[in-house]
Design an enzyme around this catalytic site. Structure first.
Site, PDB file in Angstrom:
ATOM      1  N   LYS A   1       0.871  -1.190   0.000  1.00  0.00           N
ATOM      2  CA  LYS A   1       0.000   0.000   0.000  1.00  0.00           C
ATOM      3  C   LYS A   1       0.894   1.221   0.000  1.00  0.00           C
ATOM      4  O   LYS A   1       2.045   1.159   0.445  1.00  0.00           O
ATOM      5  CB  LYS A   1      -0.881   0.020   1.257  1.00  0.00           C
ATOM      6  CG  LYS A   1      -2.168   0.777   1.073  1.00  0.00           C
ATOM      7  CD  LYS A   1      -3.201  -0.087   0.382  1.00  0.00           C
ATOM      8  CE  LYS A   1      -4.449   0.637   0.022  1.00  0.00           C
ATOM      9  NZ  LYS A   1      -5.525  -0.288  -0.369  1.00  0.00           N
TER      10      LYS A   1
ATOM     11  N   ASP B   1      -6.825   4.024  -4.845  1.00  0.00           N
ATOM     12  CA  ASP B   1      -7.516   3.813  -3.575  1.00  0.00           C
ATOM     13  C   ASP B   1      -8.230   5.143  -3.300  1.00  0.00           C
ATOM     14  O   ASP B   1      -8.436   5.930  -4.237  1.00  0.00           O
ATOM     15  CB  ASP B   1      -6.517   3.437  -2.465  1.00  0.00           C
ATOM     16  CG  ASP B   1      -7.203   2.856  -1.224  1.00  0.00           C
ATOM     17  OD1 ASP B   1      -7.572   1.678  -1.242  1.00  0.00           O
ATOM     18  OD2 ASP B   1      -7.407   3.592  -0.236  1.00  0.00           O
TER      19      ASP B   1
HETATM   20  N1  GLU Z   1      -7.127  -0.060  -3.345  1.00  0.00           N
HETATM   21  C1  GLU Z   1      -7.821  -1.237  -3.747  1.00  0.00           C
HETATM   22  C2  GLU Z   1      -7.860  -2.207  -2.587  1.00  0.00           C
HETATM   23  O1  GLU Z   1      -7.969  -1.788  -1.450  1.00  0.00           O
HETATM   24  C3  GLU Z   1      -7.301  -1.821  -5.064  1.00  0.00           C
HETATM   25  C4  GLU Z   1      -5.844  -2.187  -5.074  1.00  0.00           C
HETATM   26  C5  GLU Z   1      -5.316  -2.633  -6.432  1.00  0.00           C
HETATM   27  O2  GLU Z   1      -6.083  -2.697  -7.388  1.00  0.00           O
HETATM   28  O3  GLU Z   1      -4.125  -2.918  -6.480  1.00  0.00           O
HETATM   29  O4  GLU Z   1      -7.853  -3.389  -2.734  1.00  0.00           O
END
Ligand code: GLU
Length: 447
Positions: free
Chosen positions: A124, A164
Site C-alpha cells: 500500500k 484507492d
Molecule cells: N485499493 C484497492 C484495494 O484496497 C485496489 C488495489 C489494487 O487494485 O491494487 O484493494
C-alpha cells in the site's frame, strides 16, 4: 502463539499505530486456533514475520500550487509481503494518511490478495495530500512529483500500485505519464487502473463495487435470501460507491442513501441512473460534498447535514468510504431500524464493536477483505492482459470477476463454518488468506 503476547510486543513497539494494531488484532484472533495446530508455523515464527512489512519507503513530495506557492507533503510505499507474488496494492491520497494507516492497509491487502486466487503479494502507499479543493492542474503536478520519487521502487514484476481513496483513473493517468518519461519504457504492467485505450482493463473502474455485489448475492443466497427489492444504504460517493450503486440497482435493489463527510442524502424513491452518473461528477469536482446531489436533484434526494448513511432505514448496509466509518452505536441504530445484513466494502469500515454487535445479534456480516477483493482481483486480470499484450472484452472480464467472487465466498464458507452451522465470514476470510500466505512463507525458508 498467543494473540495477547504478540499484541503486547507490537503495541510496545508501535504504541501510536492504532489502525495497524486494530487490523493485526482482528487477524490474529481469527487465526490463533488454526495456527496452533501447525507447530511448523511456530518454529518458523511465521506470525512475527508476517506482521512486519518487508520494507517501507518514505519520501518528500514537493510541488507548486496554482498561486505559485511551494507545497510539501510526505509520500510512502509500504511493501508488506511478497510470499505469493509481486507487491500489489493501491495508493491513497488523503490528509489523514500516516504510516499506521498504510501499514494496516498493506497488512490487510496481503490476505485479501491471497483470497483472490491470483499470485499477488501485499502493498500500500500514498501521501498526506488532500485533493479537496485542488484544481486538475494541481492534482497533475502532485502526481508527477510523487512519481519522481516512487518510480524506481516499482515495476511490473516488483511492485504494482493502483488507486484507492483519492486516487482514480485521472490520477493513475498522470502517474503513468511521469513513470513512462522517467523509466523510458512503455511498461503498462507497472500500474493498474489505467485508461482502457492505453492498457487498462475494461470493467476495472466498476470492479470493486460489482464484485462486492456479487459477493453479497452469494452470501444472501447461502442465507436463503434475495437481493431483489432490498433497500440499501451506502456511504461515500467515490468510485467504489458508484460501482456498488450501479450493480445494486441493476440487480433490482433500491439504493436509498448515499453519504459524504458533510452528511447524508436520503433517496426514498431509490437512486436513478442520472444520480449514479452524477456521483462521478461529484468525485471529479474535488468538492467532497454529498449535498451537491440534493442540490442537483431537489425533491428526489434529501440532504441532512452531520448524519451518516446508517441513520436511514434499510435492509442492507454497505460501508464504501473509509476505515472505522461504522461504529457500534451505528450498528445498533441499523439493527433497530430493521437492517439485517452488512457487507463491508471499505477496508476495515466497521469498528470492532460494530462487528461484534452484528455477529452476536443475527445481522449477517462479511469483512472488506473478502467483499471488496474484486477490485484488486481485476487489477490482477489487468496485469495478465498487459503481460500478454491483449485486452479482453467486458463479458470476459465480468465472467472472471464473477468466478473469483464465487471462489472467495466458497473459501469463507470452507474456513468459517462454525459447529452450529453458522458462517463466521471474518474468521473464514482471515484463515483462508492466512493459510495461503503462511504456507508459501514456510516453503520459501527463512528470508
Ligand atoms: N485499493 C484497492 C484495494 O484496497 C485496489 C488495489 C489494487 O487494485 O491494487 O484493494
Amino acid at each position: 502463539m498467543k494473540t495477547a503476547d504478540i499484541m503486547a510486543r507490537i503495541e510496545a513497539k508501535y504504541p501510536l499505530e492504532k489502525e495497524y494494531l486494530q487490523a493485526v488484532q482482528e487477524v490474529l484472533e481469527s487465526i490463533e486456533e488454526v495456527y496452533n495446530r501447525h507447530p511448523e508455523f511456530e518454529r518458523a515464527k511465521i506470525v512475527e514475520r508476517m506482521v512486519e512489512p518487508d520494507r517501507i519507503f518514505s519520501f518528500r513530495v514537493t510541488w507548486v500550487d496554482d498561486r505559485g506557492e511551494v507545497r510539501t507533503n510526505t509520500g510512502y510505499r509500504i511493501q508488506f509481503n511478497s510470499a505469493i507474488g509481486p507487491y500489489k496494492g493501491g495508493l491513497r491520497f488523503h490528509k489523514a494518511v500516516t504510516p499506521s494507516m498504510l501499514k494496516f492497509l498493506g497488512f490487510e491487502q496481503t490476505f485479501k490478495n491471497a483470497l483472490t486466487t491470483l499470485p499477488m503479494g501485499g502493498a500500500k502507499g500514498g501521501a498526506d495530500f488532500d485533493p479537496t479543493g485542488k484544481s486538475d492542474e494541481e492534482i497533475m503536478r502532485f502526481c508527477q512529483a510523487f512519481m519522481l520519487e516512487l518510480w524506481n521502487c516499482i515495476g511490473p514484476d516488483q511492485d504494482i500500485p493502483a488507486g484507492d481513496v483519492g486516487v482514480g483513473g485521472r490520477e493513475i493517468g498522470y502517474l503513468y505519464g511521469m513513470y513512462k518519461k522517467l523509466a523510458r519504457q512503455y511498461n503498462t504492467g507497472v500500474l493498474t487502473g489505467k485508461g482502457a485505450t492505453w492498457g487498462g482493463s475494461i470493467l476495472r473502474p466498476e470492479a470493486t463495487g460489482f464484485g462486492a455485489l456479487y459477493f453479497t448475492q452469494h452470501l444472501l443466497h447461502k442465507a436463503g435470501k434475495d437481493i431483489k427489492g432490498c433497500r440499501i444504504a451506502l456511504s461515500g460517493f467515490g468510485n467504489v460507491a458508484w460501482g456498488a450503486a450501479t450493480k445494486a440497482t441493476e440487480l433490482g435493489a433500491k439504493v436509498v442513501a448515499v453519504s459524504g463527510p458533510d452528511g447524508v442524502c436520503e433517496i426514498p424513491g431509490g437512486i436513478t441512473k442520472e444520480m449514479i452518473d452524477y456521483m462521478l461528477v461529484m468525485r471529479a469536482s474535488n468538492r467532497n460534498r454529498v449535498q451537491d446531489m440534493a442540490d442537483k436533484f431537489p425533491g428526489e434526494a434529501v440532504f441532512t447535514p452531520g448524519k451518516k448513511a446508517w441513520s436511514v432505514k434499510c435492509d442492507i448496509a454497505l460501508p464504501c468510504a473509509f476505515q472505522n466509518e461504522l461504529s457500534e452505536d451505528d450498528a445498533r441504530e441499523l439493527k433497530a431500524n430493521g437492517c439485517w445484513c452488512c457487507c463491508e466494502v471499505s477496508n476495515m469500515g466497521c469498528q470492532p464493536g460494530a462487528i461484534h454487535f452484528f455477529q452476536s445479534n443475527g445481522v449477517l456480516f462479511a469483512p472488506g477483505k473478502a467483499v471488496n477483493a474484486g477490485g484488486v482481483a481485476t487489477s490482477g486480470l489487468e496485469m495478465t492482459q498487459n503481460a500478454e499484450h491483449i485486452s479482453w472484452d467486458a463479458s470476459e472480464v465480468d465472467a472472471k470477476l464473477h468466478f473469483i467472487m464465487k471462489s472467495i465466498h466458497e473459501q469463507c464458507v470452507k474456513y468459517g463454518t462454525q459447529p452450529d452451522g453458522s458462517i463466521d465470514y471474518v474468521k473464514g476470510a482471515n484463515i483462508a488468506g492466512f493459510m495461503k500466505v503462511a504456507t508459501a512463507m514456510l516453503e520459501q525458508g527463512t528470508v
